[in-house]
Design a protein around this motif. Structure first.
Motif, short mmCIF file in Angstrom:
data_model
loop_
_atom_site.label_atom_id
_atom_site.label_comp_id
_atom_site.label_asym_id
_atom_site.label_seq_id
_atom_site.Cartn_x
_atom_site.Cartn_y
_atom_site.Cartn_z
N GLY A 39 -4.06 -31.62 -46.76
CA GLY A 39 -3.09 -32.26 -47.65
C GLY A 39 -3.43 -33.71 -47.90
N GLY A 40 -3.58 -34.06 -49.18
CA GLY A 40 -3.97 -35.42 -49.55
C GLY A 40 -2.85 -36.24 -50.11
N GLY A 41 -1.64 -36.05 -49.60
CA GLY A 41 -0.51 -36.88 -50.00
C GLY A 41 -0.46 -38.15 -49.17
N SER A 42 0.66 -38.85 -49.25
CA SER A 42 0.78 -40.15 -48.60
C SER A 42 0.59 -40.05 -47.09
N GLY A 43 1.25 -39.07 -46.45
CA GLY A 43 1.12 -38.93 -45.01
C GLY A 43 -0.27 -38.52 -44.58
N GLY A 44 -0.84 -37.54 -45.28
CA GLY A 44 -2.18 -37.08 -44.95
C GLY A 44 -3.23 -38.15 -45.12
N LEU A 45 -3.16 -38.89 -46.22
CA LEU A 45 -4.11 -39.98 -46.44
C LEU A 45 -3.99 -41.05 -45.37
N ALA A 46 -2.75 -41.39 -45.00
CA ALA A 46 -2.54 -42.42 -43.98
C ALA A 46 -3.15 -41.99 -42.65
N CYS A 47 -2.95 -40.72 -42.29
CA CYS A 47 -3.49 -40.21 -41.04
C CYS A 47 -5.02 -40.21 -41.05
N ALA A 48 -5.59 -39.70 -42.12
CA ALA A 48 -7.05 -39.63 -42.22
C ALA A 48 -7.68 -41.01 -42.18
N ARG A 49 -7.11 -41.95 -42.92
CA ARG A 49 -7.70 -43.29 -42.99
C ARG A 49 -7.58 -44.02 -41.66
N GLU A 50 -6.45 -43.88 -40.98
CA GLU A 50 -6.29 -44.56 -39.70
C GLU A 50 -7.24 -43.97 -38.66
N ALA A 51 -7.38 -42.65 -38.66
CA ALA A 51 -8.31 -42.02 -37.72
C ALA A 51 -9.75 -42.48 -37.98
N ALA A 52 -10.11 -42.60 -39.26
CA ALA A 52 -11.46 -43.06 -39.60
C ALA A 52 -11.69 -44.49 -39.12
N LYS A 53 -10.67 -45.34 -39.23
CA LYS A 53 -10.78 -46.71 -38.74
C LYS A 53 -11.03 -46.74 -37.24
#
Length: 522
Positions: A39-53
Motif C-alpha cells: 500500500g502506497g498511501g500516506s501511512g505506507g509511504l511513511a513507514c517505508a521511508r522511515e525504515a529506509a532511513k
C-alpha cells in the motif's frame, strides 16, 4: 477525518501481547527484503521511508483498482489523490467565491454572478496531484526503496505474489511485512446503486469528473457527503443530501445543528429519514440524467426525482479482500474485513503488521496513519525506541462552507461518561470582524469548551470551534487539550486581537446558566 473510534487493545497470546519492541535483525535472514509495505498511501509511504532511513532494505507495492466509473490515480493513496488534498482545494475555491461576494463591501469593483469553470478547476487540481505522484516516485528512488506497481497477495507469512498490470507475476519475500492498503467507498445495495451498475459516483470520482456535475444528489450523512454538498452548492449546482438519520452523527450535536442551518441557507436541501430505493438511467450524456426513487420512513412516502449526478458517501470498506489472507490464518479480521492488531500494530504474526484505515479501531485520518507508519518502522529498526501511537484526543476538521474543528469529547459523550454533576460546559458565539461589513447571516463563530470538574479544578476534555480557519485554530488548541489544560489556563492566556481564536480566552458563560452567549462582534 472521521470521528475518532476508541483505541483497540488486543492482549491475546497469539498476538504476542503488547510488546513494544519486536526483535528483528535485518542483517541475518534469508529473505529478499527486510521490509515490504503493501500500500502506497500516506501511512505506507511513511513507514517505508522511515525504515529506509534506518538502513533497512525496503520495497513498497501499490496499484489502484479503477473505480466502476474508470477513475484511477497514482502513488500517494486516498488523501493525496481523491481525499484531503483535492477536497481542500475545492473547498478553497468555494471560499474564494464567498470573497467575491464580499468584495464590493470592502471597496473592490468585482463583477458579480461569477461562475466556476469546472474543467479549469478540475484540471489544475489534477495537474497538482500528478506532480505529487511524480514526486513520490522520485523520493522512493532517491531513498533506495524499490517500488512495485503491482497487486500484492500473500503466499505465506514471508512471501508475496505480485501481479503487474500486464498480468506478469513474480514472488518477493521479506522478514517483515506491513499491510497499509486503506479503504475504498461503499456502494448501495439497491437497483442502479451497486458498483456493478456504474451509474453513481463516489469521492473516488468527483474530483476528476470529466463534466460539470449539474444537479447532484449526495447520499450519506457523514463529513464526506456534507463537504461535497457544500462546495458543489457553492459552485452554483443544485444540491440535495439524502440521509437515513441525522447528519454528522458522533460529532457535537449543537455544532451539527449550526452546520445544518448554515449549509441549508446556502441552498443545500437536506432530507433526513430518507433513502433511495432505485436508480435508473433516463438519458446518457455528460452529464447524464438519472431518476432516483426514494422513501421517507417518517412520512411513509415514496417519491421520484431526477438528477445529473448521484454521489454515494455512505462509508468506506477496508481493501483487505484480495490479499489472500486465508494463506496467513493467524491474521484475524472482523466481520467487515478490518484487520485486528495489538497496540503495536502487530497482527497474529510477530513480523506482520497493519496500519491506517485497514486496521480495526484506528481513526480513518491521514495524520494518525503517518504517525503509526513512522513509529512502527522506528520500533522495528531503531534501538531503544518503544513509543506507540496514542489514538485518543486526535484533532480533526470538517471543511463544510463554515468549518468545524474539534478535539476530545463531545457534550453528549462527556455527559454519558461522567454525568452532569461533574461536567461544566462553556460556550460563546460572536461575529468575526471579517464579516462585520458584509453582515453575513448565520455566519457567526461558535465556541465550546467541555470541562471535567476534579478536585476543585476544571480540566478541558473537549474543544469545539465553528468558524473561519477551523483547522488552523483547532491544531493549536489541541495541544492544550492533549496536555490536559485547565479552564483557568485558557482564561489566563492573553488573546490576539482581533482574531477568531481569542474567543477561547474569554469564555465565562456556562450552558447551564442559560445566559445569552451571543455577542455582536469579535
Amino acid at each position: 477525518m472521521s470521528k475518532n473510534p476508541p483505541q483497540t487493545a488486543i492482549n491475546s497470546p497469539i498476538m504476542g501481547g503488547n510488546s513494544t519492541k519486536p526483535s528483528f535483525n535485518p542483517t541475518k535472514h534469508p529473505y529478499q527484503y527486510d521490509l515490504i509495505v503493501i500500500g502506497g498511501g500516506s501511512g505506507g509511504l511513511a513507514c517505508a521511508r522511515e525504515a529506509a532511513k534506518l538502513k533497512a532494505k525496503v520495497a513498497i507495492c501499490d496499484v489502484v483498482t479503477p473505480s466502476p466509473k474508470g477513475t484511477t490515480w497514482g502513488l500517494g493513496g486516498t488523501c493525496v489523490n481523491v481525499g484531503c488534498i483535492p477536497k481542500k482545494l475545492m473547498h478553497q475555491s468555494n471560499l474564494i467565491k464567498d470573497c467575491f461576494e464580499d468584495a464590493p463591501t470592502f471597496g473592490w469593483n468585482i463583477a458579480q454572478n461569477q461562475t466556476v469553470k469546472w474543467d479549469v478547476l478540475r484540471d489544475n487540481i489534477y495537474d497538482y496531484i500528478n506532480s505529487l505522484n511524480f514526486g513520490y516516485r522520485l523520493v522512493l528512488n532517491k531513498e533506495g526503496i524499490t517500488y512495485f506497481n503491482a497487486y500484492a497477495e500473500f503466499e505465506d507469512e514471508h512471501k508475496l505474489k505480485l501481479t503487474h498490470p500486464n498480468d506478469k507475476t513474480e514472488e518477493i519475500s521479506a522478514q517483515c511485512i506491513v499491510i497499509a492498503v486503506g479503504g475504498r467507498p461503499r456502494y448501495l445495495s439497491i437497483p442502479g446503486g451497486t458498483a456493478k451498475d456504474a451509474l453513481c459516483i463516489t469521492s473516488d470520482d468527483i474530483f476528476s469528473l470529466p463534466y460539470a456535475p449539474g444537479k447532484t444528489l449526495c447520499v450519506g450523512a457523514g463529513y464526506i457527503a456534507m463537504e461535497c454538498a457544500g462546495f458543489l452548492s457553492g459552485f452554483g449546482y443544485e444540491v440535495e443530501v439524502m440521509a437515513r438519520s441525522a447528519i454528522l452523527r458522533g460529532f457535537d450535536s449543537t455544532v451539527v445543528d449550526l452546520i445544518e442551518s448554515n449549509i441549508s441557507s446556502r441552498n443545500v436541501k437536506i432530507m433526513t429519514a430518507t433513502h433511495p430505493t432505485k436508480i435508473t438511467l433516463e438519458k446518457e450524456g455528460e452529464p447524464p440524467l438519472l431518476s432516483v426513487t426514494y422513501e421517507n420512513t417518517e412520512q411513509k412516502t415514496t417519491n421520484e426525482e431526477k438528477y445529473n449526478t448521484v454521489l454515494i458517501a455512505i462509508g468506506r470498506a477496508p481493501c483487505t479482500p484480495g490479499l489472500s489472507l486465508e494463506k496467513v490464518p493467524h491474521i484475524k479480521v472482523d466481520s467487515e474485513g478490518y484487520i485486528i492488531t495489538d497496540l503495536t500494530e502487530r497482527t497474529g504474526y510477530p513480523h506482520i503488521f497493519a496500519i491506517g484505515d485497514c486496521a480495526k479501531g484506528r481513526p480513518q485520518l491521514t495524520p494518525p496513519a503517518i504517525r503509526a507508519g513512522n513509529w512502527l518502522a522506528r520500533r522495528i529498526y531503531e534501538k531503544g525506541f518503544k513509543k506507540v501511537v496514542d489514538y485518543s484526543c486526535i484533532p480533526t476538521t470538517i471543511f463544510t462552507p463554515i468549518e468545524y474543528g474539534c478535539c476530545g469529547m463531545t457534550e453528549d459523550e462527556a455527559l454519558q461518561t461522567y454525568g452532569s454533576d461533574l461536567i461544566e460546559i462553556y460556550h460563546k458565539s460572536a461575529s468575526p470582524l471579517e464579516f462585520s461589513l458584509n453582515k453575513r447571516d448565520g455566519e457567526a463563530i461558535y465556541a465550546k469548551l467541555i470541562c471535567l470538574r476534579k478536585r476543585g479544578k476544571e480540566k478541558v476534555i473537549g474543544f469545539h470551534y465553528l468558524g473561519p480557519n477551523a483547522g488552523e485554530i483547532t491544531q493549536g488548541f489541541a495541544m492544550a487539550v492533549k496536555r490536559k489544560a485547565l479552564k483557568d489556563e485558557f482564561n489566563e492566556l492573553i488573546g490576539i486581537h482581533p482574531t477568531c481564536a481569542e474567543i477561547f480566552t474569554e469564555m465565562r458563560i456556562t450552558k447551564g446558566s442559560q445566559i445569552a452567549y451571543v455577542q455582536t462582534q469579535c
